[in-house]
Write an enzyme that holds these catalytic residues in place. Structure first.
Site, PDB file in Angstrom:
ATOM      1  N   TYR A   1      38.305  41.220   6.186  1.00 56.24           N
ATOM      2  CA  TYR A   1      37.081  41.998   6.037  1.00 56.24           C
ATOM      3  C   TYR A   1      36.500  41.841   4.646  1.00 56.24           C
ATOM      4  CZ  TYR A   1      39.368  45.648   3.213  1.00 56.24           C
ATOM      5  OH  TYR A   1      40.001  46.328   2.208  1.00 56.24           O
TER       6      TYR A   1
ATOM      7  N   LYS B   1      42.169  39.351   1.921  1.00 56.28           N
ATOM      8  CA  LYS B   1      41.561  40.657   2.240  1.00 56.28           C
ATOM      9  C   LYS B   1      41.713  40.924   3.735  1.00 56.28           C
ATOM     10  CE  LYS B   1      37.743  43.550   0.651  1.00 56.28           C
ATOM     11  NZ  LYS B   1      38.574  44.623   0.134  1.00 56.28           N
TER      12      LYS B   1
ATOM     13  N   LEU C   1      44.323  41.586  -5.089  1.00 59.29           N
ATOM     14  CA  LEU C   1      43.050  41.066  -4.594  1.00 59.29           C
ATOM     15  C   LEU C   1      42.179  40.622  -5.771  1.00 59.29           C
ATOM     16  CD1 LEU C   1      41.386  40.848  -1.881  1.00 59.29           C
ATOM     17  CD2 LEU C   1      40.183  42.870  -2.705  1.00 59.29           C
TER      18      LEU C   1
HETATM   19  N1  PDD Z   1      38.318  47.647  -1.590  1.00 61.94           N
HETATM   20  N2  PDD Z   1      42.006  45.832  -4.531  1.00 61.94           N
HETATM   21  C1  PDD Z   1      42.051  46.266  -3.249  1.00 61.94           C
HETATM   22  C2  PDD Z   1      43.378  46.439  -2.589  1.00 61.94           C
HETATM   23  C3  PDD Z   1      40.856  46.551  -2.564  1.00 61.94           C
HETATM   24  O1  PDD Z   1      40.895  46.964  -1.286  1.00 61.94           O
HETATM   25  C4  PDD Z   1      39.613  46.396  -3.232  1.00 61.94           C
HETATM   26  C5  PDD Z   1      38.301  46.646  -2.541  1.00 61.94           C
HETATM   27  C6  PDD Z   1      39.621  45.959  -4.569  1.00 61.94           C
HETATM   28  C7  PDD Z   1      38.344  45.745  -5.344  1.00 61.94           C
HETATM   29  O2  PDD Z   1      37.638  44.641  -4.836  1.00 61.94           O
HETATM   30  P1  PDD Z   1      36.043  44.538  -4.945  1.00 61.94           P
HETATM   31  O3  PDD Z   1      35.713  44.699  -6.380  1.00 61.94           O
HETATM   32  O4  PDD Z   1      35.734  43.189  -4.430  1.00 61.94           O
HETATM   33  O5  PDD Z   1      35.466  45.658  -4.105  1.00 61.94           O
HETATM   34  C8  PDD Z   1      40.832  45.677  -5.185  1.00 61.94           C
HETATM   35  C9  PDD Z   1      37.164  47.820  -0.739  1.00 61.94           C
HETATM   36  C10 PDD Z   1      35.983  48.374  -1.474  1.00 61.94           C
HETATM   37  C11 PDD Z   1      37.566  48.643   0.472  1.00 61.94           C
HETATM   38  O6  PDD Z   1      38.586  48.300   1.047  1.00 61.94           O
HETATM   39  O7  PDD Z   1      36.852  49.580   0.843  1.00 61.94           O
END
Ligand code: PDD
Length: 289
Positions: A33, A148, A206
């Site tokens: 996702y 992801k 991530l």
């Molecule tokens: N989460 N680490 C994890 C485990 C995450 O699920 C996310 C993002 C991030 C930050 O990634 P980014 O800057 O690309 O949003 C780091 C999203 C927002 C979610 O699962 O809702």
């Protein structure tokens, strides 16, 4: 409730949007996702999100559901249909629908593509000055959180534990006592000599899109960016700490395991990086949150 969702080629009224009960995303969490911010009707960092989606799909050997231009068109159309001004787009791609069997389905099974939107205001001044409280716990996730994947049960349980203990976010800690990342955010500290520190990318975390943007902003604003792991103890005695993500932007961490970080108020470096990030996402006019 947003009016429309996109499911496998169709824009459906939200109440009618559904996936097959034998979708492998539903049965095996066999899917990936992305969460993309929309600010002022414009998607933020679309290409980096699409790059990461492609990488997640390739790592799991799932076919792309469509080409990138089509994906962009679907996203923009859904934003338009739902009159989304500020919010997020959630994209999920699973390996598709097939009779339940752990092994991949036969060649030719089409991946499922679902897209939904949700209105959401970016964090405002109240949230930023309150900051986030974090609790730390053992990282019990599988070996590839760099993908992801929708397989988020450890993240869900970690976040729930945080919420139940009155905290905002959970930080995962590896076997060496080093922070990997948050349940849905990347983790950062600022040292007493104003170094901006975050864990280097690897299989254990991530590659956050916001992390990359903030790293760039740190360099542009003449902060020293150091990519190295840090311990919970170091974070607790740091000058500042913060988390980054698509939805939390740059959010100060004001306490860790109940202990205040420095004086328990958002720090100047964190605020400077938040402002730099806001300038980037709001564009040249620099509209406030
Ligand atoms: N989460 N680490 C994890 C485990 C995450 O699920 C996310 C993002 C991030 C930050 O990634 P980014 O800057 O690309 O949003 C780091 C999203 C927002 C979610 O699962 O809702």
């Amino acid at each position: 409730m947003p009016r429309y969702a996109y499911v496998n080629g169709r824009y459906l009224p939200r109440a009618q949007a559904a996936v097959d009960v034998e979708d492998r995303g539903y049965q095996f969490a066999d899917g990936v996702y992305e969460v993309i911010a929309v600010i002022g009707r414009r998607p933020v960092d679309l290409e980096p999100h699409f790059d990461r989606l492609d990488r997640s799909l390739a790592e799991l050997d799932i076919d792309a559901p469509c080409g990138r231009p089509a994906l962009g068109l679907i996203l923009r159309r859904l934003v338009w249909l739902n009159k989304l001004h500020d919010g997020i787009v959630y994209i999920q791609v699973s390996r598709g629908v097939a009779p339940r069997n752990h092994a991949f389905p036969p060649f030719g099974t089409r991946p499922s593509l679902v897209m939904i939107t949700a209105p959401r205001r970016p964090p405002g001044e109240d949230a930023v000055s309150r900051g986030a409280s974090v609790i730390c716990m053992a990282d019990n996730r599988w070996g590839r959180p760099d993908i992801k994947s929708v397989s988020l049960l450890p993240n869900v349980l970690a976040k729930q534990q945080a919420v139940q203990s009155g905290a905002t976010e959970a930080w995962f800690v590896d076997r060496d006592g080093l922070v990997t990342e948050g349940s849905a955010t990347n983790a950062w500290i600022v040292t007493k000599n104003r170094e901006v520190v975050t864990r280097p990318l690897g299989r254990e975390l991530l590659a956050g899109i916001t992390r990359a943007a903030v790293a760039e902003a740190a360099k542009m604003n003449n902060f020293k960016l150091v990519e190295r792991p840090f311990t919970v103890e170091e974070a607790k005695s740091a000058a500042e700490a913060f988390i980054t993500s698509t939805t939390s932007f740059v959010m100060p961490v004001t306490s860790i395991d109940g202990d205040p970080v420095a004086d328990g108020a958002p720090g100047p470096v964190t605020r400077a990086l938040l402002e730099a990030y806001r300038r980037k996402v709001y564009g040249a006019e620099g509209e406030g949150a």
